[in-house]
Design a protein around this motif. Structure first.
Motif: not given
Length: 335
Positions: A121, A248, A108-110, A124-127, A251
């Motif tokens: 983008d 990814l 999880r990144t922000g 907040q992203k979840d991978y 994007v």
């Protein structure tokens, strides 16, 4: 360096260490595969039957480049990971061993940077990332020394697709192994078209001092000074390498079908606390200063050196906690 860290764990996992090299009766009575399993499981959580760990880092600032264009300084506000893995073996004999590893990573990144017009983008992203390996090890003799030859077939991907099929081949020579000192050297070949380092030398040195301290070097994975504080816990200080892989999608606004890969190489400097819970459960906590040595995005069909997006980050504090199941602890009386 994509598979180096798993490979080093596998290297040690499949490297049997004898308490006395000239004790032929002991060598005959205890299978080499059993010693390999014991030694590897006592060193690396990734090669234990079950490992669960969580990592988080403090917010940090970074600068980045999109191609050759420098972007404004930004800040990562959230970076956390959950990792779950299991390693098991189908067949174990005196001369060879066949097994598998299954692993899943949630990241999880922000970030405070949002440039949708450039295809990046923030917010907040979840991978989701996973890999599966089939591992084969063969134990033999070379120049009068124990030699271990390993090979692994690796498949990885995300929650959307399977992405790559790769291979690892290694050869290891145990130069010295007794109750105080262990010395091993080997070569690992990374069969991956996107890899920037196809051939990697691996060196292992372990020595126990009379004071109770132990130096534990596994190059390029770690350099640690360990101290067994009691029968149930130990403390280590030093440096460990870690990595993050992500795939990814969508994007690039000019080509939404283009796939990218993100790779991050970390240098974790600090202390490691390990506590035995009961007979077979191990609680591990790590904290210290993290230095992100490499952080890049590249098109999947290209190599790691064909960078699309590159980050230079400030050092930051990290915290990691995990619990794992090690069935060999009771028999070996090690933590």
């Amino acid at each position: 360096m994509k598979n180096v860290f798993f490979a080093v764990g596998l290297f040690c996992f499949t490297t049997p260490v004898l308490s006395q090299e000239n004790d032929t009766k002991k060598q005959d009575s205890v299978s080499m595969a059993r010693r390999a399993l014991t030694y590897g499981a006592n060193k690396f959580a990734i090669v234990r039957p079950l490992n669960i760990e969580y990592t988080t880092v403090a917010p940090y600032k970074y600068t980045s480049k999109l191609g050759n264009t420098a972007l404004p300084e930004s800040k990562v506000t959230d970076f956390s990971q959950l990792k779950v893995s299991t390693t098991f073996n189908f067949i174990k004999t005196q001369k060879w061993m066949l097994g598998a590893t299954l692993a899943y990573n949630y990241t999880r990144t922000g970030t405070d940077l949002a440039l949708p017009e450039e295809g990046i983008d923030g917010v907040q992203k979840d991978y989701h990332y996973h890999y599966e390996t089939l591992n084969f090890s063969y134990f033999s003799k070379l120049f009068g020394k124990t030699a271990v030859f390993t090979s692994s077939l690796i498949v990885d991907g995300s929650d959307q697709h399977f992405e790559r099929v790769k291979g690892l081949v290694s050869g290891t020579l145990i130069l010295k192994a007794n109750a105080r000192t262990k010395l091993m050297a080997g070569i690992l070949v990374n069969i991956d078209p996107s890899s920037e380092i196809p051939v990697i030398p691996i060196f292992t040195f372990e020595h126990k001092f009379n004071s109770g301290f132990m130096i534990d070097m596994i190059i390029p994975k770690q350099i640690l000074l360990r101290k067994q504080m009691a029968n149930s816990w130990r403390l280590s200080v030093g440096t460990e390498l870690d990595r993050t892989n992500l795939y990814l999608y969508g994007v690039n606004p000019q080509n939404r079908s283009q796939k990218y890969e993100y790779r991050q190489l970390d240098l974790n400097n600090g202390i490691v606390y390990e506590q035995l819970l009961g007979e077979h459960l191990v609680l591990t906590a790590r904290t210290g200063l993290k230095w992100i040595a490499i952080s890049r995005i590249f098109e999947k069909q290209n190599t790691f050196n064909d960078t699309v997006f590159e980050v230079t980050a400030d050092p930051t504090f990290y915290f990691n906690v995990g619990i794992s199941f090690n069935p060999f602890l009771k028999k070996t009386k090690t933590k």
